[in-house]
Design a protein around this motif. Structure first.
Motif, PDB file in Angstrom:
ATOM      1  N   LEU A 184       2.770 114.859  46.344  1.00 26.04           N
ATOM      2  CA  LEU A 184       3.171 113.960  45.252  1.00 26.04           C
ATOM      3  C   LEU A 184       4.271 112.998  45.686  1.00 26.04           C
ATOM      4  O   LEU A 184       4.622 112.091  44.946  1.00 26.04           O
ATOM      5  CB  LEU A 184       3.685 114.783  44.060  1.00 26.04           C
ATOM      6  CG  LEU A 184       2.724 115.820  43.480  1.00 26.04           C
ATOM      7  CD1 LEU A 184       3.387 116.582  42.336  1.00 26.04           C
ATOM      8  CD2 LEU A 184       1.444 115.150  42.995  1.00 26.04           C
ATOM      9  N   THR A 185       4.819 113.245  46.861  1.00 24.82           N
ATOM     10  CA  THR A 185       5.975 112.449  47.297  1.00 24.82           C
ATOM     11  C   THR A 185       5.722 111.835  48.673  1.00 24.82           C
ATOM     12  O   THR A 185       6.442 112.122  49.620  1.00 24.82           O
ATOM     13  CB  THR A 185       7.224 113.349  47.360  1.00 24.82           C
ATOM     14  OG1 THR A 185       6.893 114.509  48.144  1.00 24.82           O
ATOM     15  CG2 THR A 185       7.683 113.799  45.996  1.00 24.82           C
ATOM     16  N   LEU A 227      13.338 111.605  48.441  1.00 18.54           N
ATOM     17  CA  LEU A 227      14.651 110.972  48.559  1.00 18.54           C
ATOM     18  C   LEU A 227      15.389 111.421  49.812  1.00 18.54           C
ATOM     19  O   LEU A 227      15.649 112.609  50.000  1.00 18.54           O
ATOM     20  CB  LEU A 227      15.502 111.292  47.332  1.00 18.54           C
ATOM     21  CG  LEU A 227      14.944 110.786  46.001  1.00 18.54           C
ATOM     22  CD1 LEU A 227      15.843 111.235  44.860  1.00 18.54           C
ATOM     23  CD2 LEU A 227      14.821 109.266  46.019  1.00 18.54           C
ATOM     24  N   PHE A 270       9.151 106.974  50.494  1.00 18.32           N
ATOM     25  CA  PHE A 270      10.599 107.155  50.386  1.00 18.32           C
ATOM     26  C   PHE A 270      11.125 106.772  49.001  1.00 18.32           C
ATOM     27  O   PHE A 270      12.298 106.968  48.703  1.00 18.32           O
ATOM     28  CB  PHE A 270      11.324 106.362  51.467  1.00 18.32           C
ATOM     29  CG  PHE A 270      11.106 106.917  52.850  1.00 18.32           C
ATOM     30  CD1 PHE A 270      10.739 108.247  53.027  1.00 18.32           C
ATOM     31  CD2 PHE A 270      11.260 106.123  53.968  1.00 18.32           C
ATOM     32  CE1 PHE A 270      10.534 108.763  54.295  1.00 18.32           C
ATOM     33  CE2 PHE A 270      11.058 106.635  55.229  1.00 18.32           C
ATOM     34  CZ  PHE A 270      10.694 107.950  55.403  1.00 18.32           C
ATOM     35  N   SER A 271      10.261 106.225  48.153  1.00 19.79           N
ATOM     36  CA  SER A 271      10.679 105.977  46.771  1.00 19.79           C
ATOM     37  C   SER A 271      10.617 107.266  45.958  1.00 19.79           C
ATOM     38  O   SER A 271      11.259 107.378  44.919  1.00 19.79           O
ATOM     39  CB  SER A 271       9.790 104.908  46.127  1.00 19.79           C
ATOM     40  OG  SER A 271       8.436 105.259  46.259  1.00 19.79           O
ATOM     41  N   THR A 272       9.855 108.232  46.439  1.00 25.88           N
ATOM     42  CA  THR A 272       9.730 109.491  45.702  1.00 25.88           C
ATOM     43  C   THR A 272      10.302 110.670  46.474  1.00 25.88           C
ATOM     44  O   THR A 272      10.717 111.662  45.881  1.00 25.88           O
ATOM     45  CB  THR A 272       8.251 109.774  45.370  1.00 25.88           C
ATOM     46  OG1 THR A 272       7.465 109.554  46.536  1.00 25.88           O
ATOM     47  CG2 THR A 272       7.771 108.859  44.270  1.00 25.88           C
TER      48      THR A 272
END
Lengths: 288, 733
Positions: free
Chosen positions: B644-645, B652, B648-650
Motif C-alpha cells: 500500500l506504500t 515516510l 515516498f509520498s506514502t
C-alpha cells in the motif's frame, strides 16, 4: 504513468470556457493547476477526452479587497498568500493557502480548482465553510452564487454543474471583534490534512462569543461544519473551560474515513485536539 | 605514513556525486540500446494458466518477449534456489516476474508490457506469519509441504528452574514491520555480450562475485564467461544483496546478443526487491532481586515472504541476540522464519539484530524499573564482559567492549546534563502536553559472516618502479555502496606501503579484474577486505625488498573459523567479531497527538580503529537517520499481499526536519585482534539500539511503553491512552 490521449483547449475568456464545456459535456474537464487532475490521469483513474485549461483566462485571476475579499477562481494560492491586503483583511485565508503543499504547488494550484475538486483532505473547503464564503459560478445560463454550506455534497462532489466554472470566491473581511484560525495535522510528504480545523468567531459587545463557525476537513469524506461545537461555544465568554466544553462536542456526529495515514479512531481524537487549537487561536485573535 | 590511518581525507568520489558527474547505472544507458520492461504478477498468489505474448510482440518496436521457457536454469537465491527468474506456473507475491518485454524504446517496452496477457487462477493467500504456521494454511511452496522455511532452537542452562527461582519475571510481545532500503538510486543497469563472447552486466550490487556466480548458473555458463561491473552505487543497505534486475538484464542480453538497458522507477523498486524481516518477539525475562538477569525465553517469528533469500541467516542472527548483549546463564529461544505471500524479506542493515534487540533492550529497562534499580546500573551488572559465554554456549570472540560504549554514553549524558531538568521538568510535566524524556540502550551485532559460512577476502597488490616504488595497483573486489570503502582501502594500502594515496590505482569494480573480497555487508569490508589489502601490501613490499620488479602479491585473509549451530541446542561459535554500540536519546512527546521529536542522540561505537574518521562519523550519522526512520516513521504497509506504500509520498522517510539538531558520535578505538590496524566493522551498529532507546525515552516522558515498531503517532497515542486507563496486560510489573 502516461495519461491517455486528450484534446487540449486554452480559452482566454469565461464565455469561451463555458461554451467549450457545453460542447464537450461529460468528456471535458477543466484544468487549473492540475495537481489533482494530472496525477489521476497518469494513473488512468480518469481519462477525459478534452481538457479545458482555464489558467489563460485573466478575468478570473484577480484578487481584490473591498468590503470583502474577492478571489478569482483562477487565482493561485501564491497570489492569495502573498497579497498584503488579503493578509490584513482575512489573515486566516492567507495563512491557510500559504501552507498548502509546497512552493511548486502554491505557484500553480488555484482557489477555484481546490473548491471544485473537493478533495476530502484539502484545506480550503474547511476555511470556506468557517468563513461562510460565497462561490460564484458561471454556466450557460449566466452566473449564480453558491454558499459554502451548500457547496460540498459528497466526497469529490460539489454543487457545481458539469458546465459551470468558478469565476470568483468571496470571503468576509474580519473586522474588530472577529477572529479566525486554521490548524492542521499534515501528512508529512503531501502536506494534505490528516485533520484540519477552521474556526471563526465573532464577539458581541459584551465580549462573549456571539457567533461561531467551525469546520473540519481531512477526517471524513467531505469538509463538515461542527454544529454542536458552534452551539456550545456561542454565548460563552470563550475562556479555557468554554473552549474545552465546546471541543468535547467536536467530531461526535460526522462520518470518518481511515486510510494508510491514520485510522478513523485517530482522526476522531485529532479533530478534538485541532478544534481546541483553532478555537483558542480564533478567540484570542478576536479579542485583539 | 601510518599517519594516514584515521585521517579524514576527503572522498575522491564526493565532487562527482555532488555535481552529477558521477556515472550511476542509469547513466550508462546509451542511444541504440534495447529497453527491458518487467511484467510483474501484480497479485499475491495464483496459478498461471496461460501467457499470450502475441499482442505484445506485435507492438511496434518490440524485439522480444521472454518468459520462463527462455531461462536455461530458472531458479536462483542467495541460499536456497527457490525463486524463479520468471514464473512458469505459480506466482507467489505481487513482485514476482512473469515476463520480460524488450523493445527499441522505453516507451514501446512499457506499452507492450501492458499487452502481455497472463491468465491467472487465483489461489488462497497466506499473509500472516503465525497463520502460515497453522496446519491447513495455504502452502506458498507446495513441494515443501510446510510454510516453515527455517527454525532454530537455542538452549543454554535451565530456564524452567531459573524462572522458578527468579524474584521477578516479566513478559511481553513485540512486533516489528518491514523496512524498505530506499536507496537514492533505484535498480538500473545495462548488459551486453562483449567481443570475447562474455555476457557483461554493468550495474550496482554488493558482491561482484556472487552476482557472477548466480548469473552464470542461471545461464548455464562457466563463471569466467560472465563479467559483472559496478558503476557508482547509490546506496545498498542490504537491498542489493539479492538479484533484482541484474539477472534479467543478463538473460535478455544473452538471448538477444544485443545491449539491453533497464531502469526501474521507484514503484518498481519498492515492489520488486526484498525488505527487512518483520519479526514478532514473545519473550519472558527473569532476574534476582540483586539485579542478576537469570533467564530469557523467547519465541521469534519472522515473516520471510514468498522466497527464502537470506531468511535463515537473519533468523539465526535474531535468535542469538534474543538476550541482547547480556550475560544470561539460562536461555531458551525458538526462532522461525515462515513463507508467506508477502514481499520476500532479506538482508537489511542490522540483519535481524535490530528486531531482536528492540525487544531485549526494552525488557532490560523494564526489568530495572520492576526491580527498582537504575537501568544503567542493571546494565552494568549484566552486560557482556570479556570471556562471557554466549547463548550458543561458547565464549565471545575477544574484544568485548559494550561496557566501554555505555560508560562513554553515560559520561557524555552527565557532562551535557541532558534530561537533567530537575524541578522545571516536573513542573512542565504537570502542565504541558509536551513532555521530555531520555532513554538509553545498548547493542551488539556481528561483523562478518556467521555460522560457518565460508569467510574470506582476497586482494592483490602490485608495485611498479625502478629504485623506488613509483606507483601501486591494488585489486580488491569490494563494492563501494556509498560507505566509502574504496577510500578506506586506499588509506590502508598507502599507509602500509608508505606511499601517498594518489600513487595508488584501485581496481575494485570488475569481477574479471579484481579478486573476490566478499560482499559489502555485515559491516565486514574494512575488517576483511582491509586486512587482505594490508597483508597483500606487506607481502608485496617484502617482494620489492627482495628485488622483484614488479612485485606482485595476492593474499587471501581468513578470520578465525565460525561454526554452524547445532540443530537441537543451537550450540556453536556463531561469529568471529562483534561490533558494540550504546546510545542515549532525548525526545519530546506530544501527549495529545502522539508525535515524537527526537531532540538529541549520543551514539558511542567501538570501531577498533577509525581508518577515516570523517567517514566513520558519516556512517554513524547516516545510519542514525535510517534508524530514526525505522523507529518512528517508516511504516511499510501491505494488505492481502499488496503493497500500500510503494511511493515516498506514502512510505515516510526521515528528512532533515525529523532529525535531532544534536547528534554526538563517540568513537572508541579498542583494537580488534583481526582488523587492519585494529579496525572493526561499525556500519550497521547505530541501527541496533535506537528504536528501543527512543521507546525508553517515550516511556520516561509519558509512562507508556510502545511495543510496536514503527512507533507512529497513532501507536504512541494509543499506548498513552492504554497506560492511563489500565495496567499493562501480561506484565507483573
Amino acid at each position: 504513468m502516461i495519461p491517455g490521449e486528450f484534446q487540449y483547449f486554452a480559452p482566454t475568456t469565461v464565455d469561451e470556457a463555458v461554451s467549450l464545456l457545453q460542447q464537450h459535456g461529460e468528456d471535458a474537464k477543466l484544468l487549473g493547476g492540475g495537481h489533482s487532475l494530472l496525477p489521476a490521469m497518469k494513473l488512468r483513474l480518469t481519462t477525459p477526452a478534452v481538457l479545458i485549461d482555464v489558467t489563460k483566462i485573466s478575468d478570473i485571476k484577480g484578487v481584490s479587497v473591498n468590503g470583502s475579499v474577492t478571489v478569482g477562481g483562477g487565482a493561485t494560492y501564491h497570489a492569495v498568500a502573498s497579497n498584503d491586503a488579503v493578509r490584513s483583511a482575512c489573515g486566516v485565508l492567507a495563512d491557510c493557502v500559504a501552507q498548502i503543499g509546497d512552493t511548486q504547488v502554491r505557484n500553480r494550484g488555484t482557489i477555484g480548482g481546490s473548491l471544485a475538486h473537493a478533495d476530502p483532505a484539502a484545506d480550503l473547503p474547511a476555511v470556506a465553510l468557517a468563513l461562510g464564503a460565497t462561490i460564484t459560478a458561471q454556466g450557460p445560463g449566466g452566473a449564480r452564487t453558491i454558499n459554502a454550506d451548500d457547496m460540498f455534497v459528497e466526497m469529490l462532489t460539489t454543487a457545481l454543474e458539469p458546465n459551470e466554472i468558478i469565476t470568483s470566491v468571496s470571503f468576509p473581511r474580519l473586522g474588530a471583534g472577529a477572529g479566525a484560525a486554521y490548524e492542521k495535522m499534515r501528512q508529512p510528504a503531501s502536506r494534505y490534512a490528516i485533520v484540519g480545523v477552521a474556526a471563526y468567531v465573532k464577539l458581541g459587545s459584551d465580549g462573549n462569543v456571539a457567533e461561531a463557525r467551525v469546520a473540519v476537513t481531512g477526517a471524513g469524506p467531505k469538509a463538515t461544519r461542527q454544529d454542536a461545537t458552534e452551539a456550545a461555544i456561542t454565548g460563552t465568554n470563550g475562556d479555557d473551560a468554554a473552549i474545552a466544553a465546546a471541543t468535547d462536542k467536536a467530531g461526535e456526529d460526522m462520518d470518518y474515513l481511515g486510510d494508510i495515514h491514520a485510522s478513523e479512531e485517530y482522526r476522531r481524537a485529532m479533530v478534538k485536539v485541532y478544534t481546541k487549537r483553532a478555537l483558542a487561536k480564533a478567540i484570542a485573535q478576536a479579542r485583539g | 605514513m601510518t599517519a594516514l590511518i584515521g585521517e579524514s581525507l576527503p572522498r575522491p568520489d564526493a565532487l562527482g556525486k555532488v555535481t552529477g558527474a558521477a556515472n550511476y547505472p542509469a547513466d550508462l544507458v546509451r542511444a541504440g540500446m534495447l529497453h527491458l520492461k518487467v511484467v510483474f504478477a501484480g497479485r499475491a498468489h495464483a496459478r498461471i494458466t496461460a501467457i499470450d505474448t502475441a499482442a505484445a510482440l506485435a507492438y511496434p518496436g518490440v524485439v522480444a518477449v521472454l518468459t520462463a521457457a527462455d531461462v536455461p536454469y530458472n531458479a536462483f537465491g542467495l541460499i536456497d534456489h527457490d525463486q524463479p527468474v520468471l514464473c512458469a506456473d505459480t506466482v507467489r507475491f505481487q513482485g514476482d516476474k512473469v515476463a520480460l518485454v524488450v523493445a527499441e524504446s522505453k516507451r514501446a517496452a512499457a506499452a507492450a508490457a501492458r499487452l502481455v496477457q497472463v491468465s491467472y487462477e487465483d489461489l488462497p493467500i497466506v499473509t500472516d506469519a503465525r497463520a502460515a504456521m497453522q496446519p491447513g494454511a495455504p502452502l506458498v511452496h507446495v513441494a515443501r509441504g510446510s510454510n516453515v522455511l527455517f527454525s532454530i532452537p537455542i538452549r543454554k542452562g535451565d530456564v524452567v528452574q531459573a524462572f522458578a527461582e527468579a524474584d521477578i519475571v516479566i513478559e511481553d510481545e513485540f512486533s516489528t514491520s518491514w523496512q524498505e532500503h530506499a536507496f537514492l538510486q533505484p535498480e538500473a543497469g545495462i548488459a551486453y555480450v562483449d567481443e570475447q563472447g562474455r555476457v557483461v552486466v554493468e550495474t550496482a550490487g554488493q558482491w561482484l562475485h556472487e552476482d557472477r556466480k548466480q548469473i552464470a548458473a542461471m545461464l548455464g555458463l562457466p563463471e569466467d564467461q560472465v563479467v559483472i561491473r559496478y558503476a557508482a552505487i547509490g546506496g545498498a543497505f542490504g537491498g542489493r544483496e539479492d538479484l533484482s534486475i541484474q539477472h534479467v538484464l543478463a538473460l535478455a542480453a544473452w538471448r538477444l546478443r544485443k545491449p539491453v538497458a533497464l531502469v526501474w522507477n521507484r514503484e518498481e523498486s519498492m515492489i520488486g526487491h526484498h525488505k527487512r524481516h518483520p519479526i514478532t518477539v514473545r519473550c519472558k525475562w527473569g532476574a534476582r532481586r540483586d539485579g542478576t538477569i537469570t533467564a530469557v525465553q523467547a519465541e521469534l517469528l519472522a515473516d520471510g515472504g514468498a522466497y527464502a533469500s537470506t531468511s535463515q541467516e537473519v533468523t539465526k542472527v535474531a535468535a542469538i541476540f534474543a538476550n541482547g548483549a547480556y550475560n544470561v546463564a539460562n536461555v531458551w529461544v525458538d526462532a522461525y522464519a515462515v513463507y508467506t505471500n508477502n514481499v520476500p524479506s532479506g538482508a537489511f542493515r542490522g540483519f535481524g539484530a535490530p528486531q531482536a534487540q528492540f525487544a531485549s533492550e526494552i525488557m532490560v529497562t523494564r526489568l530495572a524499573h520492576a526491580l527498582g534499580i537504575d537501568p544503567i546500573e542493571l546494565r552494568r551488572k549484566n552486560l557482556y564482559r570479556e570471556g562471557d559465554i554466549e547463548a550458543t554456549q561458547r565464549p565471545l570472540p575477544p574484544g568485548v567492549s559494550v561496557r566501554e560504549c555505555m560508560e562513554a554514553v553515560v559520561t557524555e549524558l552527565r557532562t551535557r546534563r541532558i534530561g537533567d531538568g530537575g524541578q522545571g521538568r516536573e513542573q512542565s510535566h504537570a502542565t504541558s502536553h509536551l513532555r521530555r524524556g531520555i532513554g538509553l540502550a545498548c547493542g551488539i551485532k556481528n561483523v562478518g559472516y556467521s555460522f560457518g559460512y565460508p569467510e574470506q577476502a582476497t586482494a592483490t597488490v602490485e608495485l611498479y618502479g625502478e629504485q623506488a616504488i613509483e606507483r601501486a595497483i591494488v585489486r580488491v573486489g569490494a563494492a563501494d555502496v556509498g560507505q566509502g570503502t574504496h577510500l578506506a582501502m586506499r588509506q590502508i594500502a598507502a599507509a602500509t606501503l608508505g606511499l601517498a594515496p594518489e600513487q595508488l590505482t584501485l581496481i575494485t569494480d570488475d569481477s574479471s579484474q579484481a579478486p573476490n573480497a566478499g560482499s559489502a555487508s555485515a559491516s565486514r569490508l574494512t575488517l576483511m577486505a582491509g586486512r587482505a589489502v594490508h597483508e597483500a601490501a606487506k607481502a608485496a613490499l617484502q617482494q620489492w625488498q627482495d628485488e622483484e620488479r614488479p612485485a606482485i602479491a595476492t593474499v587471501q585473509f581468513r578470520p578465525p573459523a565460525t561454526t554452524a549451530l547445532a540443530p537441537v541446542t543451537g550450540e556453536g561459535t556463531p561469529n568471529y567479531c562483534y561490533g558494540y554500540v550504546a546510545q542515549a536519546v532525548e525526545v519530546e512527546v506530544n501527549t495529545l497527538t502522539g508525535q515524537v521529536q527526537v531532540l538529541s542522540i549520543i551514539s558511542a561505537h567501538d570501531v577498533g580503529r577509525a581508518i577515516n574518521r570523517q567517514q566513520v562519523e558519516g556512517q554513524i550519522e547516516g545510519c542514525l537517520a535510517q534508524a530514526l526512520g525505522y523507529a518512528l516513521l517508516e511504516h511499510f504497509q501491505v494488505r492481502d499481499g499488496r503493497v500500500l506504500t510503494p511511493h515516498f509520498s506514502t512510505y515516510l522517510l526521515p528528512t532533515a526536519l525529523d532529525m535531532p539538531t544534536e547528534i554526538v558520535p563517540i568513537i572508541l578505538e579498542l583494537a580488534d585482534p583481526n582488523g587492519p590496524f585494529g579496525a572493526r566493522g561499525m556500519s550497521e551498529m547505530a541501527l541496533v539500539p535506537l528504536a528501543p532507546a527512543i521507546a525508553s525515552a517515550i516511556h520516561d516522558a509519558t509512562g507508556a511503553w510502545v511495543t510496536q515498531q514503527p512507533m507512529t503517532p497513532e501507536r504512541v497515542l494509543a499506548a498513552i491512552h492504554a497506560q492511563t486507563q489500565a495496567p499493562r496486560a501480561g506484565s507483573t510489573e
